[in-house]
Design an enzyme around this catalytic site. Structure first.
Site: not given
Length: 519
Positions: A84-85, A174, A226-232, A374
């Site tokens: 594009c640009y 994209e 924390s129990g979230g995906v990232d820290s797990a 993610k």
């Protein structure tokens, strides 16, 4: 050699989709980074890029204040692809011409392939549906380039010079709306630029484990789980590298959703065998947040208290085991970008694990996911053998429900929000829509009251906001179109079971302009 030593640089000209381009490059198994258009050619070349992609942008290349491309870029021997640009700026810098035609193209457009032997378009259908967003057009291609596609309003919609490893398209490959868009990007990366497809979960795992072992040595490490995906995933990755040198610290800050502490203590330890210490710090956090309503102050307060709790836990572990040097965090690439790190991007908000950390903390940070989006983290989690339910878990912010209460955080307000959130999660799971959305924050407008009626009486209760969103990496998002019957059940249950709430509203804002979280 580290996989990121020769990145594909996505030069951001203010595009809405610069981060999406970087993600698409990653999907082609090639490492990429977003960099600002203010970076000089010398600075770009110093990064030893495998290729450079010039993003779209809102400016006109012939405007006086438009961002320019130094023609020296095309003499550096680095493959370049313009979008594009970036396509127009590339044409202008190489001796082509760009003009305002008066014939704009926005949205779905039919692309006609005029050169069936083109490296980017070979063996694709003669006509493709693509996504356009431009008012200017390349009117004369640069010397040495061959025109490979057109549209009804754009006679030069794609060109290439494979010998110099240069190519570009006027449309946006994209975005999902462009047919064979990912294939076109893949062909530039692999066929024209000659980059190997080696950015894979297995290779990332191998490289990160080696890097973590080298850095940490025999030192002790703690991770805020924390129990979230990232820290797990971050914890599992470090555990793979250094084993029992890692102790995970789960802080119950009192800002959790219903049942989360029990889930972490039971499910995560069973799946990984990681040593876990649980600290109940809910009273400390509530005291620190008393009287605090400003969102940035909340995040920084929570970040500061996390570190202080970790330091106390580390001191206890150190007394027993001989010291703790490192703190593991699940920082992701979008966190870094939104916090203004690494790309020249303005700070959108301080993430508690990026911009909210106190300057005097005593740990050295280990952030093994800092380069990842993610979806890459989820793939890495699967590669590590984490259970599917854990890897697919909806994102939940580190500051927890504290940033989903608009206003001061109090115990009573947390109980209200926790009850409403539990209803939303239960109904969405029962309806089978968990896999269809990215997440659904439930927001309590604690400082707002609305008039209602229940039974024969007047009420003056709080509204709650449902924020169901669909996204791939949190850089951009759209609101999820949930069935009306599901929304009606959620509203009926919340207003019937949570006595302090008398109104449920739906947030239908995309990102941009809104962020996913309200604070």
């Amino acid at each position: 050699m580290a996989l990121e030593e020769h990145p594909v640089l996505v030069v951001d000209f203010g595009a809405q989709y610069a981060q999406l381009i970087a993600r698409r490059v990653r999907e082609a198994s090639v490492y990429s980074e977003v960099v600002p258009s203010t970076l000089s050619v010398a600075e770009m070349v110093a990064k030893s890029p495998a290729a450079i992609i010039l993003s779209g942008g809102p400016a006109s290349v012939y405007a006086q204040d438009a961002p320019r491309i130094d023609p020296a870029l095309f003499e550096a021997g680095v493959p370049v692809f313009g979008i594009c640009y970036g396509f127009q700026a590339m044409a202008q810098a190489l001796g082509g011409e760009v003009a305002q035609t008066g014939r704009r193209e926005y949205g779905a457009t039919e692309l006609a392939v005029t050169d069936p032997e083109a490296a980017l378009l070979r063996d694709l259908p003669e006509r493709l549906g693509v996504w356009m967003s431009h008012g200017d057009a390349v009117s004369v291609a640069p010397p040495g380039f061959r025109v490979t596609a057109t549209t009804p309003e754009t006679p030069i919609a794609a060109f290439e010079d494979p010998e110099r490893k240069l190519a570009g398209v006027q449309y946006h490959p994209e975005v999902a709306h462009s047919e064979f868009g990912q294939e076109v990007l893949r062909r530039f990366l692999h066929d024209i630029a000659g980059i190997p497809a080696d950015w894979t979960p297995a290779e990332i795992l191998t490289e990160q484990v080696a890097a973590i072992r080298e850095r940490i040595g025999d030192a002790k490490v703690i991770c805020g789980l924390s129990g979230g995906v990232d820290s797990a995933v971050a914890a599992a990755l470090v555990h793979r590298a250094v084993g029992d040198q890692l102790t995970c610290v789960f802080v119950d800050h009192g800002l959790l959703r219903a049942g989360e502490r029990e889930q972490v203590e039971r499910d995560y330890v069973a799946a990984t065998g990681i040593r876990l210490v649980t600290v109940d710090a809910s009273e400390r956090f509530l005291s620190a947040l008393a009287g605090v309503s400003d969102p940035e102050t909340k995040r920084k307060t929570i970040g500061r208290e996390f570190i202080r709790v970790f330091e106390r836990a580390a001191a206890e572990i150190a007394e027993a085991e001989g010291g703790v040097k490192y703190l593991v965090q699940g920082t992701l690439y979008p966190d870094v970008v939104e916090s203004g790190g690494g790309t020249g991007t303005a700070t959108i908000k301080s993430h508690h694990n990026v911009g909210g950390l106190p300057e005097d903390m005593t740990f050295e940070l280990v952030e093994p996911l800092r380069l990842l989006f993610k979806d890459e983290v989820r793939l890495l989690g699967a590669e590590l053998g984490l259970p599917p339910a854990m890897v697919a878990r909806h994102p939940f912010p580190g500051p927890g429900l504290g940033i989903r209460i608009i206003g001061e955080v109090t115990r009573d307000r947390l109980q209200i929000l926790r009850a409403a959130d539990a209803i939303v999660r239960a109904e969405m799971t029962a309806a089978g829509v968990d896999a269809q959305i990215w997440q659904c924050p439930v927001v309590l407008l604690a400082d707002v009251r609305s008039v209602g009626v229940q039974g024969d009486g007047r009420t003056y209760g709080h509204p709650v906001v449902l924020r169901p969103v669909s996204s791939e990496d949190a850089m951009t998002a759209d609101w999820s179109r949930l069935e009306y019957d599901l929304l009606a059940r959620i509203s009926s249950r919340i207003t019937g079971e949570v006595t302090e709430v008398n109104r449920v509203v739906l947030d239908i804002t995309s990102k941009p302009p809104g962020t996913i979280e309200w604070e």
